[in-house]
Design a protein around this motif. Structure first.
Motif, PDB file in Angstrom:
ATOM      1  N   VAL A   1       0.839  -1.204   0.000  1.00  0.00           N
ATOM      2  CA  VAL A   1       0.000   0.000   0.000  1.00  0.00           C
ATOM      3  C   VAL A   1       0.873   1.252   0.000  1.00  0.00           C
ATOM      4  O   VAL A   1       0.668   2.176  -0.797  1.00  0.00           O
ATOM      5  CB  VAL A   1      -0.951  -0.013   1.219  1.00  0.00           C
ATOM      6  CG1 VAL A   1      -1.595   1.350   1.417  1.00  0.00           C
ATOM      7  CG2 VAL A   1      -2.016  -1.070   1.037  1.00  0.00           C
TER       8      VAL A   1
ATOM      9  N   LEU B   1       0.873   3.808  -3.136  1.00  0.00           N
ATOM     10  CA  LEU B   1       0.250   5.125  -2.981  1.00  0.00           C
ATOM     11  C   LEU B   1       1.290   6.213  -2.762  1.00  0.00           C
ATOM     12  O   LEU B   1       1.022   7.376  -2.960  1.00  0.00           O
ATOM     13  CB  LEU B   1      -0.735   5.109  -1.817  1.00  0.00           C
ATOM     14  CG  LEU B   1      -1.917   4.155  -2.003  1.00  0.00           C
ATOM     15  CD1 LEU B   1      -2.823   4.193  -0.790  1.00  0.00           C
ATOM     16  CD2 LEU B   1      -2.732   4.538  -3.237  1.00  0.00           C
ATOM     17  N   TYR B   2       2.464   5.811  -2.313  1.00  0.00           N
ATOM     18  CA  TYR B   2       3.549   6.732  -2.055  1.00  0.00           C
ATOM     19  C   TYR B   2       3.100   7.948  -1.248  1.00  0.00           C
ATOM     20  O   TYR B   2       3.033   9.077  -1.726  1.00  0.00           O
ATOM     21  CB  TYR B   2       4.202   7.188  -3.359  1.00  0.00           C
ATOM     22  CG  TYR B   2       5.484   7.906  -3.086  1.00  0.00           C
ATOM     23  CD1 TYR B   2       6.292   7.493  -2.038  1.00  0.00           C
ATOM     24  CD2 TYR B   2       5.881   9.004  -3.821  1.00  0.00           C
ATOM     25  CE1 TYR B   2       7.447   8.151  -1.723  1.00  0.00           C
ATOM     26  CE2 TYR B   2       7.044   9.664  -3.527  1.00  0.00           C
ATOM     27  CZ  TYR B   2       7.811   9.234  -2.470  1.00  0.00           C
ATOM     28  OH  TYR B   2       8.961   9.895  -2.156  1.00  0.00           O
ATOM     29  N   PHE B   3       2.793   7.663   0.011  1.00  0.00           N
ATOM     30  CA  PHE B   3       2.270   8.688   0.906  1.00  0.00           C
ATOM     31  C   PHE B   3       3.245   9.832   1.145  1.00  0.00           C
ATOM     32  O   PHE B   3       2.848  10.965   1.299  1.00  0.00           O
ATOM     33  CB  PHE B   3       1.949   8.061   2.259  1.00  0.00           C
ATOM     34  CG  PHE B   3       0.713   7.252   2.231  1.00  0.00           C
ATOM     35  CD1 PHE B   3      -0.513   7.848   2.392  1.00  0.00           C
ATOM     36  CD2 PHE B   3       0.783   5.892   2.029  1.00  0.00           C
ATOM     37  CE1 PHE B   3      -1.658   7.101   2.350  1.00  0.00           C
ATOM     38  CE2 PHE B   3      -0.361   5.139   1.996  1.00  0.00           C
ATOM     39  CZ  PHE B   3      -1.577   5.737   2.151  1.00  0.00           C
ATOM     40  N   GLY B   4       4.533   9.496   1.166  1.00  0.00           N
ATOM     41  CA  GLY B   4       5.527  10.480   1.570  1.00  0.00           C
ATOM     42  C   GLY B   4       5.471  11.750   0.748  1.00  0.00           C
ATOM     43  O   GLY B   4       5.852  12.820   1.191  1.00  0.00           O
ATOM     44  N   ARG B   5       4.980  11.609  -0.481  1.00  0.00           N
ATOM     45  CA  ARG B   5       4.856  12.766  -1.344  1.00  0.00           C
ATOM     46  C   ARG B   5       4.032  13.860  -0.654  1.00  0.00           C
ATOM     47  O   ARG B   5       4.297  15.035  -0.797  1.00  0.00           O
ATOM     48  CB  ARG B   5       4.178  12.322  -2.643  1.00  0.00           C
ATOM     49  CG  ARG B   5       4.144  13.313  -3.740  1.00  0.00           C
ATOM     50  CD  ARG B   5       3.950  12.604  -5.082  1.00  0.00           C
ATOM     51  NE  ARG B   5       3.141  11.398  -4.968  1.00  0.00           N
ATOM     52  CZ  ARG B   5       1.877  11.305  -5.365  1.00  0.00           C
ATOM     53  NH1 ARG B   5       1.263  12.339  -5.872  1.00  0.00           N
ATOM     54  NH2 ARG B   5       1.219  10.173  -5.268  1.00  0.00           N
ATOM     55  N   HIS B   6       3.002  13.435   0.074  1.00  0.00           N
ATOM     56  CA  HIS B   6       2.153  14.428   0.708  1.00  0.00           C
ATOM     57  C   HIS B   6       2.402  14.592   2.193  1.00  0.00           C
ATOM     58  O   HIS B   6       2.424  15.692   2.705  1.00  0.00           O
ATOM     59  CB  HIS B   6       0.685  14.069   0.498  1.00  0.00           C
ATOM     60  CG  HIS B   6       0.259  14.199  -0.917  1.00  0.00           C
ATOM     61  ND1 HIS B   6       0.363  15.365  -1.608  1.00  0.00           N
ATOM     62  CD2 HIS B   6      -0.229  13.298  -1.785  1.00  0.00           C
ATOM     63  CE1 HIS B   6      -0.058  15.190  -2.845  1.00  0.00           C
ATOM     64  NE2 HIS B   6      -0.415  13.937  -2.975  1.00  0.00           N
ATOM     65  N   SER B   7       2.579  13.490   2.877  1.00  0.00           N
ATOM     66  CA  SER B   7       2.596  13.618   4.322  1.00  0.00           C
ATOM     67  C   SER B   7       3.333  12.466   4.980  1.00  0.00           C
ATOM     68  O   SER B   7       2.990  11.306   4.788  1.00  0.00           O
ATOM     69  CB  SER B   7       1.154  13.681   4.826  1.00  0.00           C
ATOM     70  OG  SER B   7       1.096  13.338   6.174  1.00  0.00           O
ATOM     71  N   THR B   8       4.342  12.828   5.757  1.00  0.00           N
ATOM     72  CA  THR B   8       5.056  11.842   6.563  1.00  0.00           C
ATOM     73  C   THR B   8       4.138  11.225   7.611  1.00  0.00           C
ATOM     74  O   THR B   8       4.207  10.038   7.895  1.00  0.00           O
ATOM     75  CB  THR B   8       6.241  12.538   7.254  1.00  0.00           C
ATOM     76  OG1 THR B   8       7.202  12.861   6.265  1.00  0.00           O
ATOM     77  CG2 THR B   8       6.877  11.658   8.290  1.00  0.00           C
ATOM     78  N   ASP B   9       3.245  12.063   8.147  1.00  0.00           N
ATOM     79  CA  ASP B   9       2.373  11.595   9.226  1.00  0.00           C
ATOM     80  C   ASP B   9       1.501  10.430   8.785  1.00  0.00           C
ATOM     81  O   ASP B   9       1.245   9.514   9.541  1.00  0.00           O
ATOM     82  CB  ASP B   9       1.470  12.737   9.699  1.00  0.00           C
ATOM     83  CG  ASP B   9       2.275  13.975  10.001  1.00  0.00           C
ATOM     84  OD1 ASP B   9       3.464  13.832  10.308  1.00  0.00           O
ATOM     85  OD2 ASP B   9       1.722  15.075   9.908  1.00  0.00           O
ATOM     86  N   ARG B  10       1.018  10.487   7.545  1.00  0.00           N
ATOM     87  CA  ARG B  10       0.152   9.412   7.061  1.00  0.00           C
ATOM     88  C   ARG B  10       0.898   8.096   7.013  1.00  0.00           C
ATOM     89  O   ARG B  10       0.373   7.059   7.412  1.00  0.00           O
ATOM     90  CB  ARG B  10      -0.357   9.736   5.660  1.00  0.00           C
ATOM     91  CG  ARG B  10      -1.493  10.695   5.665  1.00  0.00           C
ATOM     92  CD  ARG B  10      -2.458  10.381   4.528  1.00  0.00           C
ATOM     93  NE  ARG B  10      -3.435  11.447   4.444  1.00  0.00           N
ATOM     94  CZ  ARG B  10      -3.306  12.497   3.651  1.00  0.00           C
ATOM     95  NH1 ARG B  10      -2.261  12.608   2.848  1.00  0.00           N
ATOM     96  NH2 ARG B  10      -4.219  13.422   3.636  1.00  0.00           N
TER      97      ARG B  10
ATOM     98  N   VAL C   1       3.548   7.146   8.755  1.00  0.00           N
ATOM     99  CA  VAL C   1       3.827   6.647  10.106  1.00  0.00           C
ATOM    100  C   VAL C   1       2.540   6.134  10.741  1.00  0.00           C
ATOM    101  O   VAL C   1       2.509   5.053  11.344  1.00  0.00           O
ATOM    102  CB  VAL C   1       4.480   7.747  10.965  1.00  0.00           C
ATOM    103  CG1 VAL C   1       4.750   7.245  12.355  1.00  0.00           C
ATOM    104  CG2 VAL C   1       5.758   8.231  10.328  1.00  0.00           C
ATOM    105  N   ALA C   2       1.468   6.906  10.587  1.00  0.00           N
ATOM    106  CA  ALA C   2       0.188   6.496  11.164  1.00  0.00           C
ATOM    107  C   ALA C   2      -0.257   5.159  10.587  1.00  0.00           C
ATOM    108  O   ALA C   2      -0.717   4.269  11.316  1.00  0.00           O
ATOM    109  CB  ALA C   2      -0.870   7.567  10.896  1.00  0.00           C
ATOM    110  N   LEU C   3      -0.102   4.996   9.292  1.00  0.00           N
ATOM    111  CA  LEU C   3      -0.545   3.754   8.658  1.00  0.00           C
ATOM    112  C   LEU C   3       0.284   2.570   9.140  1.00  0.00           C
ATOM    113  O   LEU C   3      -0.256   1.468   9.367  1.00  0.00           O
ATOM    114  CB  LEU C   3      -0.444   3.889   7.139  1.00  0.00           C
ATOM    115  CG  LEU C   3      -1.387   2.989   6.359  1.00  0.00           C
ATOM    116  CD1 LEU C   3      -2.824   3.391   6.589  1.00  0.00           C
ATOM    117  CD2 LEU C   3      -1.082   3.023   4.882  1.00  0.00           C
TER     118      LEU C   3
ATOM    119  N   VAL D   1      13.995   9.462  -5.359  1.00  0.00           N
ATOM    120  CA  VAL D   1      13.451  10.731  -4.890  1.00  0.00           C
ATOM    121  C   VAL D   1      14.541  11.787  -4.932  1.00  0.00           C
ATOM    122  O   VAL D   1      15.561  11.636  -4.270  1.00  0.00           O
ATOM    123  CB  VAL D   1      12.920  10.611  -3.453  1.00  0.00           C
ATOM    124  CG1 VAL D   1      12.409  11.952  -2.966  1.00  0.00           C
ATOM    125  CG2 VAL D   1      11.834   9.575  -3.378  1.00  0.00           C
TER     126      VAL D   1
END
Lengths: 568, 568
Positions: free
Chosen positions: A239, A243-252, A254-256, A533
């Motif tokens: 996942v 989805l490559y969350f880091g692009r938008h938010s580090t918090d997401r 870590v939370a996930l 990156v």
């Protein structure tokens, strides 16, 4: 035993000011946690006394103070609840164990670890159960059923090797460290699974078929729990990579990671599997795949946040056990026969000694017999250290004992009261007394070399767990070698049958690496397979098949995360 | 309203398998949290729908599914508990707000923020209370006392500006952002303090003395809470600086910061102060002093770990509110007069509109009158944005409403049922409808400039909250200027009286900086006063009075923590 969270959670002052005492309890508890951390830090220099002992002693002292102030009515702020323990406190500890484990060492010694952790715990369980049946029947300590005796076996098979791990140096004795660490985790899981299997087991009609069913049930729990953990870890990796969350938010990110790890544990509990095993393997897979798919900042954050959560949970636990030990209710039933209580505790302690010796030395011999090279063999001094490391009993024992002997609120019943108080005695005695002896004993058995004393001043290797530079360079050389091995496009020569038989785990590890690089990492990410990156110092060099220096420092393990450029 | 944590915490499967449903609840909840994060991420591109709306809608849908599967018996997994909310969910959100706030902007606009947050909330409270007294008496919705009307005022004065903050760009409109953000936090605290003061207030004998007592009580709560937070923050800075934990363990530092922040909150609750204000100021002081005393790794970890905890808590909260909204019990009492329910909700919504307009525009005019330079003045469009930002009502309103109108378990009572359902209606309607309009409205009022579009590809500035490079360089220049100002050994010229009167906050800020550098930082650490640590890239350059480039990037704020050397 009542779950007293209702009281704990009642109305904070700002809202309705009804339950003043519960807020006071939380305040005292958090303040004590802070005190444990500060005092533990001050005592760090002379490592005779570790954090566990500090927390236990502070807990005991607080219990005394509360006993005095309430005129002997109560000694604890919270009632010990195995629910609180199994739902909130244990998961972060076990997950962090899986997340921070040195995977290369763990899988290299996988067979030996499983031998000690699973087979050893079974042997210990059988000896303690049989010993208890033989010795307690003569003592007249109340009515105990066959299920109780088996539960005693499971309860006292659960070791607590935190204390020894704090003393062992994983850089000087990597084999020993990984054996003690790995055995500790597998042992926790095995004893909880055993305990659970006993509770579900029809103890009236014991025959060969029932026994076979028991073994089948045990194996089912073991493998399905592992599988669930692996699936959760792989899913999180997939996942986050897709989805490559880091692009938008580090918090997401870590939370996930936190939520999916916790979900795997709770799902295992829901399916009546072993959450401990599940979350442990979830941690391993997350550090192998997921951790490499997130941003640099998320890596540092997860590494330290998980360690911090685990640290707080451990200190909390020992504080809790220390405070609960003085609970006046439990001691009332046994107070008219103190001598018998001492005898029961001594017998249990003796059984623990014997039960552990009965598997450590034979299984070590078995393990040595399989190994060819002398440095892979377990020396006698190391065997004694392994034996000693597993003598401490901790919170898992307490939680299981409460579950077995207070589940219907019948601590008043004589036999149950004896076993609860004996469990507390064994845990306190072994943690404090054995804990204090551990440091000099290990120092005597394995005299430390002196060339690591300067590492403490290096800011980025100052943690107890991070290897000093000299060891890093050793691993570096090793990592390069194995990396080169992987890059060969020519297929390797067909495996020698003798090699597979004599060192099966090593060649299994080799084939796993091949499989991992070919099928797993392209899908789930992982070292060398994360997207490029721009602007990221580590990721910049993480192109596939162009491993940087920092990558190889610990082989498969999370690199030490030094933001220092290589020039420093 | 019952606290249902006992049920939630009951026995996980592995131990005794008694409460299957509670584990199932936790599983569903954690899985939903994961879903919210993933869906929120997928919807990130078109920021019409934010995380709050996503979580609310998912919560509502889950509520529907549960309603259908239980054949209308129940819609929620957990009972909404204001204890859970105030003890566990709110502290991390507020603490993180304090920890991440851009302190320079916050203190520069301190007077205006306090004007909006404290005075504005009081005005809004008075208007909503008076409006409710005037309009509801004619409606015959059940027996409401004067205390209930005042509580309505406090409940509907608590704004929820998360939604607007997600849309505002703090780099393009720093003044507006800091006003909306700061007002939101101070407003939360003010309304909770107000609510608390009302509950303690003898409403039978209202006279001038009682009113004066009320004001005195309010001011006492406000200042003592702030002081407690400041003490906790300074204590943590002092302890960590003196003991220098990082030498041994990053985990201890991080654990101590978390625990001391939480302790400050709980201590405030214990002393019947406002935990919200306390933990907010504790967060500010921790980021100003403590954060600079820890290791580089701890800095990154705390920054992101606190943000992650806050993020999870926020998503949890909206999910919770969404699921609770469909609770069938509450709607039963009002179902025979649906028209009246709609009227009550509309009146409350109207009062919210009027109450907010009644202070935003006059207070903005007052603030503008004090300011000299045109760029410090609040334009009319910005005033409309501020007004709009505070129209949403959120979880604080729900928690306070539950506390006031269900505290004796009498939701069945008609007046209480009306107010509970109206609160839920207003919260859902304002969050979803106003939330959806916010993005286009703000886009219309404050058309964005287009030169920040490329910043998204920079790995280390990719977070929504971190400023793009261009803004950084502006601040950099500013920081250097102020640094030079501080280094002057010649005493400054005596302050001009006119300057103090016209721009008091600015000169207060200036003197505070002087005081800070001379007395506070040498004791408590902070930027430029941390001990020299070899091997650390940031700390290496952090010698006293030799500020590095990275230090000045955001002035007082935590630097953006880029491990990239300046050459990249």
């Amino acid at each position: 035993m009542a779950v007293d969270w209702g009281g704990l959670l009642m109305n904070p002052g700002v809202v309705s000011a009804t339950d003043y005492t519960s807020i006071a309890s939380i305040n005292i508890f958090v303040a004590l946690l802070c005190a444990c951390i500060v005092i533990g830090h001050l005592l760090e220099e002379h490592r005779w006394i570790n954090e566990a002992i500090t927390a236990l002693v502070i807990g005991l002292c607080t219990g005394c103070v509360i006993l005095l102030t309430t005129q002997g009515k109560s000694s604890h702020i919270l009632v010990f609840s195995e629910d609180l323990f199994f739902i909130y406190v244990l998961p972060p500890i076990i997950f962090n164990a899986g997340f921070q484990v040195k995977k290369k060492q763990f899988f290299r010694n996988f067979m030996t670890i499983m031998l000690f952790g699973a087979v050893g715990t079974l042997i210990s369980f059988i000896i303690i159960s049989l010993g208890a049946i033989g010795l307690f029947r003569k003592l007249d300590i109340g009515a105990l059923e066959i299920g109780d005796y088996l539960a005693i076996g499971a309860i006292f098979s659960a070791t607590d090797s935190v204390c020894t791990l704090q003393v062992l140096n994983q850089d000087e004795t990597p084999l020993l460290y990984s054996l003690v660490f790995g055995e500790g985790v597998v042992n926790d899981a095995t004893s909880v699974v055993l305990f659970h299997a006993i509770q579900n087991f029809d103890l009236i009609h014991i025959d060969a078929v029932a026994l076979l069913k028991f073994v089948g049930n045990f194996l089912y729990l073991f493998f399905s729990s592992t599988l669930l953990g692996a699936i959760a870890g792989l899913l999180s990796a997939y996942v986050i990579k897709k989805l490559y969350f880091g692009r938008h938010s580090t918090d997401r990110e870590v939370a996930l990671m936190i939520l999916m790890a916790y979900l795997s544990y709770m799902l295992a509990e829901l399916l009546d599997l072993s959450g401990i095993l599940t979350v442990f393997f979830c941690g391993i897979l997350m550090s192998h795949y997921t951790w490499h798919n997130v941003t640099e900042k998320s890596r540092i954050t997860t590494k330290h946040a998980f360690a911090t959560l685990s640290f707080i949970a451990e200190v909390f636990l020992f504080l809790y056990v220390g405070m609960d030990a003085l609970d006046i209710e439990k001691w009332r039933s046994v107070s008219n026969s103190p001598g018998k209580s001492v005898i029961v505790s001594s017998i249990l302690l003796g059984l623990v000694f014997v039960g552990r010796a009965a598997f450590v030395f034979p299984l070590s011999a078995l393990s040595n017999w399989r190994k060819k090279s002398p440095e892979e063999k377990i020396t006698f001094k190391q065997q004694v250290t392994i034996w000693w490391a597993g003598l401490m009993r901790g919170a898992v024992s307490i939680a299981l004992a409460y579950n077995q002997f207070t589940s219907l609120g019948d601590t008043e019943e004589r036999g149950n009261a004896f076993l609860i108080t004996s469990t507390i005695t064994v845990v306190l005695f072994s943690t404090i007394v054995f804990g204090l002896i551990t440091k000099p004993l290990v120092g005597f058995l394995l005299p430390p070399s002196t060339d690591h004393s300067s590492s403490i001043t290096l800011s980025f290797t100052s943690e107890p767990s991070s290897p000093p530079r000299s060891y890093l360079s050793m691993l570096l050389a090793f990592g390069q070698e194995s990396q080169v091995e992987e890059e060969q496009t020519v297929p390797p020569p067909p495996p020698d049958l003798r090699m597979i038989l004599t060192a099966p785990s090593r060649s299994v590890h080799h084939y796993w690496r091949k499989f991992d690089d070919k099928f797993m990492r392209p899908v789930f990410g992982g070292r060398g397979f994360v997207p490029f990156v721009p602007g990221s110092p580590t990721e910049r060099s993480l192109h596939p098949y162009q491993p940087s220096k920092s990558q190889q420092e610990e082989g498969d393990d999370p690199p030490p995360l030094s933001p220092v450029p290589a020039t420093s």
